[in-house]
Scaffold this motif. Sequence first.
Motif, mmCIF file in Angstrom:
data_model
loop_
_atom_site.group_PDB
_atom_site.id
_atom_site.type_symbol
_atom_site.label_atom_id
_atom_site.label_comp_id
_atom_site.label_asym_id
_atom_site.label_seq_id
_atom_site.Cartn_x
_atom_site.Cartn_y
_atom_site.Cartn_z
ATOM 1 N N GLY A 42 0.771 -1.243 0.000
ATOM 2 C CA GLY A 42 0.000 0.000 0.000
ATOM 3 C C GLY A 42 0.799 1.288 0.000
ATOM 4 N N LEU A 43 1.985 1.270 0.607
ATOM 5 C CA LEU A 43 2.767 2.506 0.692
ATOM 6 C C LEU A 43 3.585 2.683 -0.590
ATOM 7 C CD1 LEU A 43 4.003 2.485 4.424
ATOM 8 C CD2 LEU A 43 1.823 3.235 3.481
ATOM 9 N N ASP A 81 -5.591 -2.762 0.741
ATOM 10 C CA ASP A 81 -5.400 -4.048 1.449
ATOM 11 C C ASP A 81 -6.558 -5.027 1.235
ATOM 12 O OD1 ASP A 81 -3.095 -2.934 2.449
ATOM 13 O OD2 ASP A 81 -3.639 -3.131 4.568
ATOM 14 N N SER A 99 -1.720 -4.504 6.425
ATOM 15 C CA SER A 99 -2.037 -4.432 7.847
ATOM 16 C C SER A 99 -2.795 -5.662 8.313
ATOM 17 C CB SER A 99 -2.898 -3.199 8.124
ATOM 18 O OG SER A 99 -2.106 -2.063 8.095
ATOM 19 N N ASN A 154 4.851 -2.456 11.246
ATOM 20 C CA ASN A 154 4.325 -1.162 10.813
ATOM 21 C C ASN A 154 4.796 -0.171 11.873
ATOM 22 O OD1 ASN A 154 2.809 0.988 9.890
ATOM 23 N ND2 ASN A 154 0.878 -0.108 9.768
ATOM 24 N N ARG A 157 1.759 3.660 16.655
ATOM 25 C CA ARG A 157 0.971 4.671 15.948
ATOM 26 C C ARG A 157 0.828 5.956 16.757
ATOM 27 N NH1 ARG A 157 -1.498 1.536 11.663
ATOM 28 N NH2 ARG A 157 -2.925 3.220 11.124
ATOM 29 N N ARG A 178 -9.502 9.915 10.313
ATOM 30 C CA ARG A 178 -9.539 8.680 9.531
ATOM 31 C C ARG A 178 -8.963 7.536 10.360
ATOM 32 N NH1 ARG A 178 -5.357 4.810 7.953
ATOM 33 N NH2 ARG A 178 -6.384 3.461 6.443
ATOM 34 N N MET A 180 -8.408 2.990 10.215
ATOM 35 C CA MET A 180 -8.432 1.834 9.322
ATOM 36 C C MET A 180 -9.822 1.197 9.362
ATOM 37 S SD MET A 180 -4.704 0.025 9.740
ATOM 38 C CE MET A 180 -4.525 0.080 11.509
ATOM 39 N N PHE A 201 -6.412 3.222 3.181
ATOM 40 C CA PHE A 201 -5.208 4.059 3.225
ATOM 41 C C PHE A 201 -4.976 4.778 1.897
ATOM 42 C CE2 PHE A 201 -0.732 5.047 2.818
ATOM 43 C CZ PHE A 201 -0.471 5.670 4.035
ATOM 44 N N ASN A 218 -0.901 7.003 12.425
ATOM 45 C CA ASN A 218 0.029 6.064 11.785
ATOM 46 C C ASN A 218 1.402 6.220 12.420
ATOM 47 O OD1 ASN A 218 -0.247 4.111 9.495
ATOM 48 N ND2 ASN A 218 -1.577 5.703 8.672
ATOM 49 N N TRP A 245 2.496 -5.486 10.212
ATOM 50 C CA TRP A 245 2.099 -5.833 8.852
ATOM 51 C C TRP A 245 2.288 -7.335 8.736
ATOM 52 C CZ3 TRP A 245 5.631 -1.397 6.939
ATOM 53 C CH2 TRP A 245 4.879 -0.227 6.709
HETATM 54 C C1 TK8 Z 1 -0.764 0.581 4.010
HETATM 55 C C2 TK8 Z 1 -1.569 0.478 5.306
HETATM 56 C C3 TK8 Z 1 -0.993 1.353 6.409
HETATM 57 C C4 TK8 Z 1 -1.837 1.318 7.660
HETATM 58 C C5 TK8 Z 1 -3.052 2.197 7.503
HETATM 59 O O1 TK8 Z 1 -1.413 -0.105 3.003
HETATM 60 O O2 TK8 Z 1 -3.945 1.850 6.731
HETATM 61 O O3 TK8 Z 1 -3.142 3.239 8.168
HETATM 62 O O4 TK8 Z 1 -1.106 1.742 8.766
HETATM 63 O O5 TK8 Z 1 0.301 0.921 6.689
HETATM 64 O O6 TK8 Z 1 -1.581 -0.869 5.719
#
Ligand code: TK8
Length: 342
Positions: A42-43, A81, A99, A154, A157, A178, A180, A201, A218, A245
């Motif tokens: 995703g990043l 994801d 994640s 990851n 946070r 926001r 997840m 994300f 995050n 992750w």
């Molecule tokens: C990246 C995500 C990200 C996660 C989020 O695809 O969605 O905030 O922390 O790292 O998995």
Amino acid sequence: MKTSTTLIRRAVLALAGAAVFSAALPALAQDIKPRLIRFGYGLNEQSNQGRAAKVFAEAVEKASGGKMKVRAIGAAALGPDTQMQQSLIGGAQEMMVGSTATLVGITKEMALWDAPFLISNTKEADAMLDGPVGDKIRNKLQDKGLVGLVYWENGFRNLTNSKRAINKVEDLEGIKLRVMQNNVYLNSFKTLGANAVPMAFSELFSALETNTVDGQENPFNTILSSKFYEVQKYVTVTNHVYAPWIVLVSKKWWDQLSKDEQKILSDAAKLSRDFERKDTRDEAAKAVADLKAKGMQINELPPAEAARMRDKLTRVYATIGADIGMDLWNEAQAELAKIRGK
Ligand code: TK8
């Protein structure tokens, strides 16, 4: 004398030759077919996720003598994801990293990792994730069409927003935050008074830019690599949860692989894990200075407020226990106590 020296020399040479030959044999005899592996994440490529995906790709290519090719595809170009998870289950994509929090709809036990303040340092994180509890949860994925190879970090946070510095829990009131797509996160931030909005994300940067949401949470690494400093002013250090992750393989595809091919992927995944955790920690250690240099204003919650936040957030433990089953919850607590006692 001369004859025997020659004989010995010959014998040694023959032995050496046999050793070289037998060492080469397993490699020759390995059952490896040409494979193309689409590995989605995703990043972006410049992130810790992108760097580790590259390490994984190189390790697989090297170990397979170039037969197995990993195409690492970042920035959610293969979908967020949840979409990639479905592609893996259906066999339309081979691998991904993402994640654990977005996996709870598939394997409810993953919600253990969503528990705020459960894991308090990287030593605990490694021991939990790589230990019996981490393995047990990872192996639950198999029934759902996924193979979980390893956990990557990851990280811890923290909060960012564009409205104000968060100095007390009440400062979160009215902040559109926001989260997840995960109920523990949603409930946690609702409990704290924020207006929590679940969102993929991949939509987050533009949502922050257009003020569709005011903030997000995050690890420092992601705030940096995703350039959230361009659209967010305030960082509040909360370390409210340690998020993993997980590297996933389509089980449909995995089951078609030979034992040799599976081993190559497992070994490369472990190598990438060790690289990724170190790289992430090194980056996180200097992130505060980097974020400041990018113009962000950083504050830590005063201890009394941090304690209030912790108290409010750890109330979600009861619902996590109910979701994942009290046996697993208790096993995790016992395992943590053991790790802390070491
Ligand atoms: C990246 C995500 C990200 C996660 C989020 O695809 O969605 O905030 O922390 O790292 O998995």
